[in-house]
Design a protein around this motif. Structure first.
Motif, mmCIF file in Angstrom:
data_model
loop_
_atom_site.group_PDB
_atom_site.id
_atom_site.type_symbol
_atom_site.label_atom_id
_atom_site.label_comp_id
_atom_site.label_asym_id
_atom_site.label_seq_id
_atom_site.Cartn_x
_atom_site.Cartn_y
_atom_site.Cartn_z
ATOM 1 N N THR A 141 0.849 -1.188 0.000
ATOM 2 C CA THR A 141 0.000 0.000 0.000
ATOM 3 C C THR A 141 0.887 1.241 0.000
ATOM 4 O OG1 THR A 141 -1.753 -1.141 1.209
ATOM 5 C CG2 THR A 141 -1.764 1.269 1.282
ATOM 6 N N GLN A 142 0.639 2.164 -0.925
ATOM 7 C CA GLN A 142 1.519 3.322 -1.089
ATOM 8 C C GLN A 142 0.818 4.657 -0.834
ATOM 9 O OE1 GLN A 142 4.865 2.912 -3.346
ATOM 10 N NE2 GLN A 142 4.668 4.781 -4.565
ATOM 11 N N TYR A 143 -0.502 4.707 -0.970
ATOM 12 C CA TYR A 143 -1.253 5.947 -0.743
ATOM 13 C C TYR A 143 -2.247 5.725 0.386
ATOM 14 C CZ TYR A 143 0.530 7.994 -5.062
ATOM 15 O OH TYR A 143 1.347 8.507 -6.043
ATOM 16 N N GLY B 10 2.083 -2.437 -10.706
ATOM 17 C CA GLY B 10 3.528 -2.542 -10.584
ATOM 18 C C GLY B 10 3.975 -3.976 -10.828
ATOM 19 N N GLN B 11 5.285 -4.213 -10.684
ATOM 20 C CA GLN B 11 5.805 -5.551 -10.983
ATOM 21 C C GLN B 11 7.064 -5.821 -10.184
ATOM 22 O OE1 GLN B 11 6.036 -6.386 -15.138
ATOM 23 N NE2 GLN B 11 7.151 -8.311 -14.882
ATOM 24 N N ASP B 12 7.203 -7.089 -9.782
ATOM 25 C CA ASP B 12 8.393 -7.512 -9.041
ATOM 26 C C ASP B 12 8.551 -9.011 -9.218
ATOM 27 O OD1 ASP B 12 10.558 -7.564 -7.279
ATOM 28 O OD2 ASP B 12 9.246 -7.952 -5.570
ATOM 29 N N GLU B 13 9.752 -9.447 -9.593
ATOM 30 C CA GLU B 13 10.034 -10.873 -9.730
ATOM 31 C C GLU B 13 9.025 -11.595 -10.640
ATOM 32 O OE1 GLU B 13 12.609 -12.463 -8.545
ATOM 33 O OE2 GLU B 13 13.462 -10.769 -7.453
ATOM 34 N N ASN B 14 8.763 -11.008 -11.801
ATOM 35 C CA ASN B 14 7.858 -11.603 -12.787
ATOM 36 C C ASN B 14 6.425 -11.740 -12.279
ATOM 37 O OD1 ASN B 14 9.885 -11.980 -14.780
ATOM 38 N ND2 ASN B 14 10.610 -13.771 -13.641
ATOM 39 N N MET B 15 6.064 -10.971 -11.265
ATOM 40 C CA MET B 15 4.717 -11.009 -10.723
ATOM 41 C C MET B 15 4.140 -9.593 -10.765
ATOM 42 S SD MET B 15 3.478 -12.633 -7.113
ATOM 43 C CE MET B 15 4.854 -11.900 -6.250
ATOM 44 N N VAL B 16 2.913 -9.474 -11.251
ATOM 45 C CA VAL B 16 2.270 -8.164 -11.380
ATOM 46 C C VAL B 16 1.375 -7.914 -10.169
ATOM 47 C CG1 VAL B 16 0.704 -6.755 -12.782
ATOM 48 C CG2 VAL B 16 2.345 -8.290 -13.903
ATOM 49 N N TYR B 17 1.437 -6.701 -9.634
ATOM 50 C CA TYR B 17 0.577 -6.267 -8.537
ATOM 51 C C TYR B 17 -0.369 -5.183 -9.064
ATOM 52 C CZ TYR B 17 4.167 -8.398 -5.559
ATOM 53 O OH TYR B 17 5.056 -9.278 -4.976
ATOM 54 N N ASP C 46 9.493 -0.032 -4.370
ATOM 55 C CA ASP C 46 10.127 -0.178 -5.684
ATOM 56 C C ASP C 46 9.203 -0.845 -6.709
ATOM 57 O OD1 ASP C 46 12.424 0.997 -4.735
ATOM 58 O OD2 ASP C 46 13.440 -0.911 -4.301
ATOM 59 N N VAL C 47 8.263 -1.675 -6.241
ATOM 60 C CA VAL C 47 7.444 -2.421 -7.201
ATOM 61 C C VAL C 47 6.605 -1.495 -8.075
ATOM 62 C CG1 VAL C 47 7.312 -4.479 -5.772
ATOM 63 C CG2 VAL C 47 5.582 -2.700 -5.505
ATOM 64 N N TRP C 48 6.343 -0.260 -7.596
ATOM 65 C CA TRP C 48 5.509 0.665 -8.369
ATOM 66 C C TRP C 48 6.322 1.603 -9.258
ATOM 67 C CZ3 TRP C 48 1.164 -1.624 -7.746
ATOM 68 C CH2 TRP C 48 0.736 -2.079 -6.499
ATOM 69 N N THR C 49 7.646 1.529 -9.171
ATOM 70 C CA THR C 49 8.491 2.522 -9.836
ATOM 71 C C THR C 49 8.247 2.590 -11.340
ATOM 72 O OG1 THR C 49 10.207 2.229 -8.148
ATOM 73 C CG2 THR C 49 10.860 3.277 -10.213
ATOM 74 N N GLU C 50 8.197 1.430 -11.985
ATOM 75 C CA GLU C 50 8.027 1.398 -13.437
ATOM 76 C C GLU C 50 6.579 1.142 -13.842
ATOM 77 O OE1 GLU C 50 10.450 2.173 -15.414
ATOM 78 O OE2 GLU C 50 11.885 2.331 -13.753
ATOM 79 N N GLY C 51 5.675 1.250 -12.887
ATOM 80 C CA GLY C 51 4.273 0.939 -13.172
ATOM 81 C C GLY C 51 3.448 2.161 -13.519
ATOM 82 N N LYS C 52 2.221 2.160 -13.079
ATOM 83 C CA LYS C 52 1.299 3.248 -13.410
ATOM 84 C C LYS C 52 0.411 3.527 -12.212
ATOM 85 C CE LYS C 52 0.151 3.948 -17.515
ATOM 86 N NZ LYS C 52 -0.345 3.947 -18.910
ATOM 87 N N THR C 53 0.132 4.820 -11.986
ATOM 88 C CA THR C 53 -0.758 5.269 -10.918
ATOM 89 C C THR C 53 -1.784 6.228 -11.507
ATOM 90 O OG1 THR C 53 0.986 5.078 -9.242
ATOM 91 C CG2 THR C 53 -0.913 6.458 -8.696
ATOM 92 N N LYS C 54 -3.050 5.998 -11.210
ATOM 93 C CA LYS C 54 -4.124 6.874 -11.665
ATOM 94 C C LYS C 54 -5.082 7.123 -10.500
ATOM 95 C CE LYS C 54 -2.963 7.295 -16.021
ATOM 96 N NZ LYS C 54 -2.661 8.609 -16.642
ATOM 97 N N ILE C 55 -5.213 8.368 -10.125
ATOM 98 C CA ILE C 55 -6.116 8.718 -9.018
ATOM 99 C C ILE C 55 -7.475 9.059 -9.625
ATOM 100 C CG2 ILE C 55 -6.452 10.209 -6.997
ATOM 101 C CD1 ILE C 55 -3.423 10.547 -6.893
ATOM 102 N N ARG C 56 -8.169 8.022 -10.007
ATOM 103 C CA ARG C 56 -9.463 8.144 -10.674
ATOM 104 C C ARG C 56 -10.373 7.004 -10.221
ATOM 105 N NH1 ARG C 56 -10.887 12.613 -12.990
ATOM 106 N NH2 ARG C 56 -12.221 11.457 -14.435
ATOM 107 N N HIS C 57 -11.695 7.249 -10.251
ATOM 108 C CA HIS C 57 -12.635 6.144 -10.083
ATOM 109 C C HIS C 57 -12.611 5.309 -11.359
ATOM 110 C CE1 HIS C 57 -14.383 8.943 -6.978
ATOM 111 N NE2 HIS C 57 -14.331 7.800 -6.318
ATOM 112 N N HIS C 58 -12.670 3.997 -11.213
ATOM 113 C CA HIS C 58 -12.420 3.150 -12.368
ATOM 114 C C HIS C 58 -13.026 1.762 -12.170
ATOM 115 C CE1 HIS C 58 -9.235 2.263 -9.455
ATOM 116 N NE2 HIS C 58 -9.263 1.027 -9.948
ATOM 117 N N TYR C 59 -12.950 0.989 -13.228
ATOM 118 C CA TYR C 59 -13.273 -0.438 -13.184
ATOM 119 C C TYR C 59 -12.308 -1.150 -14.119
ATOM 120 C CZ TYR C 59 -15.571 0.461 -17.663
ATOM 121 O OH TYR C 59 -15.836 0.844 -18.962
#
Length: 486
Positions: A365-367, A412-419, A438-451
């Motif tokens: 958990t980051q936020y 995000g991703q770490d050790e060939n596993m996606v979170y 670190d797992v979120w470093t190369e990933g994506k973050t969007k502060i939006r309501h979504h599905y």
């Protein structure tokens, strides 16, 4: 004295040429003259005629402001259009609250408070849970594999299987029924189930059909199952309504993944009615779409009863080549630890195309709210998922971990596993960063309501797409290829 000149009775009037700028008909014309004796051109086409009629209430001496008025009216109409785009959601939510009020005050005859909802518990078992406002001990449920268009063939209705049905009266107007559909076939088929009330209550008869997809068919390059995925809709039923509307308008899903916190207060019967059951029934999701459900901290029952979702809080099953492993981040339990390790070693897990873990609190958990995170001990909630379970996930080649709890979208991703974190189904969005993993470093973050829409194809691909629930744009997408040897 000279005689006066004779008066002429013939007068030739002098024609005054009205300039184009006064008539409103020439090039560069803008306004009519304010002088009532000045000539003007009048409406020159149908649109102008209608404008003239609409603005007829304006005194003629003020007609020069007609175009600003038309502009303002047009702007007002546009803003009203935008305003009433949300009218359907407000009207629906008002209906949910009115219905709940009527039930609470016992002014409705015996009927469904909560329509049936389906919860997957293992590869061959689905729970059907519904609620009515009266006690009918003779209610039962039967089910049968559907034929053709989904209707039960009359000759096979006699072969319908009786589901074990129990009920519990929470109070006079809350009677919850739970039926178990067990022994489902090991092949892909549709299942039709029927709730049978006593004959004198025929208005309570209900029949629905859902897809049962335990095994992936041999369909190369074709979609074989589609999943919707949401989490954390508590508190904001209007926004949750918009999320469900956007998802259902996109495309019907075979299963719905819910990563927890369907309500804000587990003990509030009104929360379960207004914030969860009513929106789900409005879009007919719960009745025809089995839920893959993980409990969150807000829908955690310390007594372990789980009246509305089923008692088992960790379990596993295979759907369309995916081995779903559902965990309970509320229970720091050695029993769950042993179960998880045995499950990851099992043949069903090892031979599945994909291994997907569903757990409410993410390992990373980051936020969050900074004060609650640092000073109220909330950073330690579910920390055992990170400290004890992540190593097991890596060791046994888990492909994807789906979580909620944090109210936004992350990948995000770490050790060939996606979170992934998909906590944007309605709750107030989290914008304060409290950790930096670190797992979120190369990933994506969007502060939006979504599905999320997730589909599996016959060539062993898992396709993930996250969509903004308010504007419909795609926030993120990725594809996983099976690492299991065919």
């Amino acid at each position: 004295m000279p005689a006066p000149a004779p008066i002429s009775t013939t007068v030739t009037p002098t024609i005054i040429a009205t300039p184009p700028s006064a008539t409103g008909t020439g090039i560069g014309a803008r306004f009519h003259s304010r002088h009532p004796m000045m000539l003007h051109g009048g409406p020159s086409n149908t649109i102008s005629l209608w404008i003239e009629r609409i603005l007829s209430f304006i005194p003629r001496r003020r007609r020069q402001i007609r175009y600003p008025i038309v502009f303002c009216l047009g702007l007002y109409a546009f803003l009203a259009y935008l305003y009433f785009q949300d009218a359907s959601s407000w009207t629906a939510v008002a209906g949910f609250k009115l219905k709940n009020w009527a039930f609470n005050w016992d002014v409705k005859r015996c009927s469904y408070r909560k329509d049936p909802m389906l919860f997957v518990k293992d590869s061959s078992t689905v729970l059907v849970i519904w609620e009515i406002n009266c006690k009918l001990p003779d209610m039962d449920l039967t089910w049968v594999p559907a034929i053709g268009s989904g209707l039960v063939h009359m000759d096979q209705s006699r072969n319908a299987v009786l589901g074990e049905t129990t009920f519990k009266a929470l109070d006079k107007t809350h009677v919850v029924y739970t039926a178990t559909i067990s022994g489902l076939p090991s092949i892909n088929t549709n299942i039709t189930y029927t709730i049978n009330p006593p004959q004198v209550m025929n208005h309570l008869l209900r029949s629905y059909t859902f897809a049962h997809l335990p095994e992936p068919p041999s369909l190369e390059d074709r979609e074989i199952a589609r999943f919707g995925a949401i989490s954390d809709n508590q508190c904001e039923v209007t926004q949750f309504y918009k999320v469900l509307k956007a998802m259902t308008e996109h495309r019907k899903v075979d299963y719905l993944i819910h990563a927890g916190d369907a309500v804000q207060d587990y003990e509030s019967l009104d929360n379960w009615q207004i914030d969860f059951a009513s929106p789900m029934s409005h879009f007919r999701i719960g009745q025809t779409t089995p839920l893959i459900y993980a409990h969150g901290n807000h829908d955690y029952d310390p007594l372990g009863e789980y009246i509305y979702t089923g008692k088992r809080t960790w379990h596993a099953y295979t759907i369309a080549g995916i081995r779903f492993i559902v965990l309970d981040s509320n229970l720091n339990s050695q029993e769950q630890d042993r179960w998880l390790e045995d499950e990851l070693k099992s043949e069903a897990s090892r031979t599945a195309w994909f291994r997907v873990v569903l757990v409410h609190i993410s390992p990373y958990t980051q936020y969050w709210e900074k004060d609650a995170w640092e000073n109220k001990g909330e950073k330690h909630w579910g920390s055992f998922v990170r400290t004890r379970y992540v190593s097991l996930f890596q060791q046994h080649r888990v492909d994807l971990v789906i979580s909620g709890h944090q109210h936004n979208y992350m990948r995000g991703q770490d050790e060939n596993m996606v979170y992934t974190i998909i906590g944007g189904a309605g709750g107030q969005l989290d914008k304060e960063q409290v950790e930096d993993y670190d797992v979120w470093t190369e990933g994506k973050t969007k502060i939006r309501h979504h599905y999320v829409l997730m589909k599996v194809t016959g060539d062993r691909r898992l396709i993930w797409e996250a969509y903004d629930a308010d504007c419909g744009t795609r926030l993120d997408a990725f594809v996983l290829h099976s690492r299991t040897i065919a």
